[in-house]
Scaffold this motif. Sequence first.
Motif, short mmCIF file in Angstrom:
data_model
loop_
_atom_site.label_atom_id
_atom_site.label_comp_id
_atom_site.label_asym_id
_atom_site.label_seq_id
_atom_site.Cartn_x
_atom_site.Cartn_y
_atom_site.Cartn_z
N TYR A 1 -13.60 -0.63 7.67
CA TYR A 1 -12.90 -1.32 6.71
C TYR A 1 -13.53 -2.55 6.52
O TYR A 1 -14.19 -3.11 7.36
CB TYR A 1 -11.23 -1.47 7.02
N ASP B 1 0.80 -1.08 0.13
CA ASP B 1 0.15 -0.06 -0.08
C ASP B 1 1.06 1.21 0.08
O ASP B 1 2.12 1.15 0.44
CB ASP B 1 -1.11 -0.06 1.26
N ASP C 1 -3.44 -9.04 2.61
CA ASP C 1 -3.41 -7.81 2.30
C ASP C 1 -3.05 -7.02 3.28
O ASP C 1 -3.07 -7.51 4.53
CB ASP C 1 -4.95 -7.50 1.81
N ARG D 1 -3.12 -2.51 4.43
CA ARG D 1 -3.56 -1.04 4.04
C ARG D 1 -3.11 -0.16 5.12
O ARG D 1 -3.30 -0.40 6.57
CB ARG D 1 -5.26 -1.07 4.10
N GLU E 1 -10.11 -3.34 2.00
CA GLU E 1 -10.75 -2.14 1.54
C GLU E 1 -10.96 -1.21 2.65
O GLU E 1 -11.60 -1.46 3.59
CB GLU E 1 -11.82 -2.16 0.47
N SER F 1 -8.55 -9.85 0.44
CA SER F 1 -8.10 -8.32 0.39
C SER F 1 -8.95 -7.41 1.40
O SER F 1 -9.69 -7.86 1.88
CB SER F 1 -8.32 -7.88 -0.97
#
Length: 570
Positions: free
Chosen positions: A158, A36, A92, A94, A146, A144
Amino acid sequence: MKKIYLSILFVPFITLSQTFSEAQTGIRNFYYASSDIGDINHDGKPDVIYNGALDYDDNGEADATFNEIYLNSNGIFSLYGNLGTDATHLGDIRFIDYNNDGLPDIVSTGLSYQDIVNYKHYRFLNNGSGFSKVEDTAGKVYGSIEVFDLNHDGKQDYAINGAQYISGTGFVNDLSLYENTGTGFQLTQSWLEGSQNGSFKVMDLNNDQLLDVVIFGYDVNTAPFFKVYLNSANGLQVSQSLLPLANGKLTCADFNSDGFLDFAAIGRNENDEEYLGVFMNDGTGQFTAQEIHGEGLSDSSMDAGDLNNDGYYDFIVIGNTAGYEGVVNVFLYDPVSQLFTKASNTSLYGLGGGGNIRLFDYDGDHHPDVLMNGFDWEDPDLRSFTKVFRNTSGSVNLKPAAPTSLQVNKTGNTFSFTWSGATDDKTPVNALQYEIKVGTTPGAQDVAKYIVTTPQWFLALDPSIQNVYWNIRSIDASKVYSDPSVEHMLSINDSPVKTQLSVYPNPASEKVFITGENVYGLEMYSMDGKKLDVDLNHDQTINVSGLSQGVYMLKIKLKNNWVSRKLIIR
């Protein structure tokens, strides 16, 4: 639920107007990685975080899970820190400023070689000098994350998608929502149908300011699916089922600059064939698929940005061909034909095998560069590499102009923000995105700061918030930010107050009179949010003769309310 498919041929190879050259960085070669981009130290330069595994003995096999943050100093990356043993791969990671203090925090999920029994989900708090773990729970792999503000309260929520093991149940594919309460996160398990080896995005697809969801991947029975959920007063409901797809990724952009988000998707279809397609939005959140024949990849990733400096979004893909060749391709959008062309002679290195790719302007020249990671199938040890390629374009791309016409209206505790006036030398106005920043004091962002895709937004705020200061930055298709707009202010009591207050003369040059109401206090701000040292005289006048020409904001305290007035100094 209707299915709309339209197969088209993309235009044959063209020569890209610029190429890429590899830049030397200190970023390690990660396996099974994701990444990220964020700004750790508020210097305006994009920094990088990676999760993945490392091959310490250089034998082509990953040995330990390791997550690292790299600081960008004028295009040179140096290690800022790592997350120690609380690291993940095959998942993932972020950045998320979940406490609105202006410091990017971190959320991650995946598998760890340090703890192979459980999949892990971590959250880390940024204390300004490093990161401390504040969450350690069950996580997901092959999925994943977001980050978004689902309920418009300014706090970043999230969601995590992927495969999860639940004791007593076994493996499930789950999409879980973590809703930010301000003091923690409320978990909604199975928020929507989850997937494995897939992708999802949360965005406003029909410009109603409600966030919608697109998701694809393998369901719990390993059957691929691809669904669009539109949001309304009844919540998220499936509005369209698209071509079943898995083993790939999504990227979103307004490719044709009509003001509505489209998306591209890459992966494998229900016949296990490699697929690449673009899904064009009709403005209502319904999509027509345009397949790009023969260019699909598996174990793939993609990102969107203006790669040839014409102002329109293009996209880049990384992944494996059917013959297990690592490939990185660039597809350019032609606004005249409304088709995509594959660029040749880009000088990008071919990586695959669960590849990860990001576009970011790491050197500040207003052109998107490429961050990529994946296996080199040509390497005899099948090693993984992390590489940065600089966009060598010599053409000029100016940063966009900030909006000038900021307006806000309040109904109850809901603030409705609108703006216009943003322009760019390349990107059409309809395709500009925006960063909205809202605080309770001048220059602050303790209410909200994130990116939206429409020139309007609303926030439903806690009644305790007394003042709102806000500004907007425009973002062009090359991911270049404008300067902030002039900061505007609104008190939650401004709109309903009926007052006989008068401020004159306006414009003024020496003395300003405030009449019609008794004034109990006064504050004055420049339009960049700086509080000025101005005295309120006993006769309710202020001396402005020492101030420079420009526009200022007066905040005037009456008996039970504060009211705001613009004042022009000439």
